[in-house]
Design an enzyme around this catalytic site. Structure first.
Site, PDB file in Angstrom:
ATOM      1  CB  ALA A  13     129.089  29.296  71.525  1.00  0.00           C
ATOM      2  N   GLY A  14     126.254  28.075  72.696  1.00  0.00           N
ATOM      3  CA  GLY A  14     124.857  27.852  72.374  1.00  0.00           C
ATOM      4  C   GLY A  14     123.889  28.154  73.492  1.00  0.00           C
ATOM      5  N   GLY A  15     124.398  28.455  74.679  1.00  0.00           N
ATOM      6  CA  GLY A  15     123.532  28.745  75.816  1.00  0.00           C
ATOM      7  C   GLY A  15     123.003  30.166  75.789  1.00  0.00           C
ATOM      8  NE  ARG A  16     118.884  31.026  80.252  1.00  0.00           N
ATOM      9  CZ  ARG A  16     118.807  29.839  80.842  1.00  0.00           C
ATOM     10  NH1 ARG A  16     118.184  28.853  80.229  1.00  0.00           N
ATOM     11  NH2 ARG A  16     119.334  29.624  82.026  1.00  0.00           N
ATOM     12  NE  ARG A  39     125.785  19.110  75.559  1.00  0.00           N
ATOM     13  CZ  ARG A  39     124.860  19.970  75.175  1.00  0.00           C
ATOM     14  NH1 ARG A  39     125.129  21.267  75.242  1.00  0.00           N
ATOM     15  NH2 ARG A  39     123.690  19.562  74.728  1.00  0.00           N
ATOM     16  CB  ALA A 127     130.125  37.166  92.103  1.00  0.00           C
ATOM     17  CG  HIS A 159     119.307  34.536  90.198  1.00  0.00           C
ATOM     18  ND1 HIS A 159     119.718  34.963  91.437  1.00  0.00           N
ATOM     19  CD2 HIS A 159     120.104  35.174  89.300  1.00  0.00           C
ATOM     20  CE1 HIS A 159     120.730  35.811  91.297  1.00  0.00           C
ATOM     21  NE2 HIS A 159     120.976  35.959  90.009  1.00  0.00           N
ATOM     22  CE  LYS A 163     122.629  32.066  90.562  1.00  0.00           C
ATOM     23  NZ  LYS A 163     123.746  31.846  89.631  1.00  0.00           N
ATOM     24  N   GLY A 169     126.293  33.793  93.363  1.00  0.00           N
ATOM     25  CA  GLY A 169     127.634  34.339  93.548  1.00  0.00           C
ATOM     26  C   GLY A 169     127.602  35.814  93.887  1.00  0.00           C
TER      27      GLY A 169
END
EC number: 1.17.1.8
Length: 273
Positions: A13-16, A39, A127, A159, A163, A169
């Site tokens: 939830a805290g990621g981009r 986490r 993907a 990207h 990444k 993917g």
């Protein structure tokens, strides 16, 4: 599944991506943000998920324990890392929860674990959750059937610097769509690197090239090159919200489905075009 709104849990939830998934879940009618996961040891634990995503207070706090949220969601949305996703998959299978999986970089054993779990729960595994990318995959199938036997096919993807897997993917899905249209197995015709004295291009192969730079959200091009002309089919993403919106739309689409593995072409009904 729940009788009213589909309740979703957001991993990472805290990621981009996690924050934009929260925004998308709060915005889509018929979907309710039920839980948010981070986490163990994260400084974000206990935060309000909506405030974390810049969407205002929701009353949903970020937690680290799947057991603590197991009664708060119907569908688990996961765009994290393969090892974490597989742990979440085992939990969802045990407790009869649907999953939307946008994580990339699985090895064959990981993909098989997802297919096995789909015997018991409903999973959308794709993907790329962009509507435009999935329309592109359909176009690639059509182009390959017309031009694939007579052209050199190359896939170029770019990207951001963070990444961790390559090719993306989505690039692999593009290769698989083209190979399938040509009655080939991508494993037999893919070329992932060229260096030194490579000799002439081998006919019938599908080449891949990867760029990692800056903050590029995602750019993918498939090239069908002949003598005197080439066709390029390109998709460029400028915001992760396109992926987040597609993932949350997929969670809503899973309503009422007990088991099976699906992708965005099922969600968008592209297989009938």
């Amino acid at each position: 599944m729940h009788d009213a709104n589909i309740r979703v849990a957001i991993a990472g939830a805290g990621g981009r991506m996690g924050r934009q998934l929260i925004q998308a879940a709060l915005a889509l009618e018929g979907v309710q943000l039920g839980a948010a996961l981070e986490r163990e040891g994260s400084s974000l634990l206990g935060s309000d998920a909506g405030e974390l995503a810049g969407a205002g207070k929701t009353g949903v706090t970020v937690q680290s324990s799947l057991d603590a949220i197991k009664d708060d969601f119907d569908v688990f949305i996961d765009f994290t890392r393969p090892e974490g996703t597989l742990n979440h998959l085992a939990f969802c299978r045990q407790h009869g929860k649907g999953m939307v999986i946008g994580t990339t970089g699985f090895d064959e054993a990981g993909k098989q674990a997802i297919r096995d779990a789909a015997a018991d729960i409903a999973i959308v595994f794709a993907a790329n959750f962009s509507v435009g990318v999935n329309v592109m995959l359909k176009l690639l199938e059509k182009a390959a059937k017309v031009m694939g036997d007579y052209t050199d096919i190359e896939i170029i993807e770019a990207h951001h610097r963070h990444k961790v897997d390559a090719p993306s993917g989505t690039a692999l899905a593009m290769g698989e769509a083209i190979a399938h249209a040509l009655d080939k197995d991508l494993k037999d015709c893919a070329v992932y690197s060229r260096e030194g004295h490579t000799g002439e291009r081998v006919p019938g192969t599908i080449g891949f090239a990867t760029v990692r730079a800056g903050d590029i959200v995602g750019e993918h091009t498939a090239m069908f090159a002949d003598i005197g002309e080439r066709l390029e089919i390109t998709h460029k993403a400028s915001s992760r919200m396109t992926f987040a919106n597609g993932a949350v739309r997929s969670a809503l689409w899973l309503s009422g489905k007990e088991s099976g593995i699906f992708d965005m072409r099922d969600v968008l009904d592209l297989n009938n075009l």
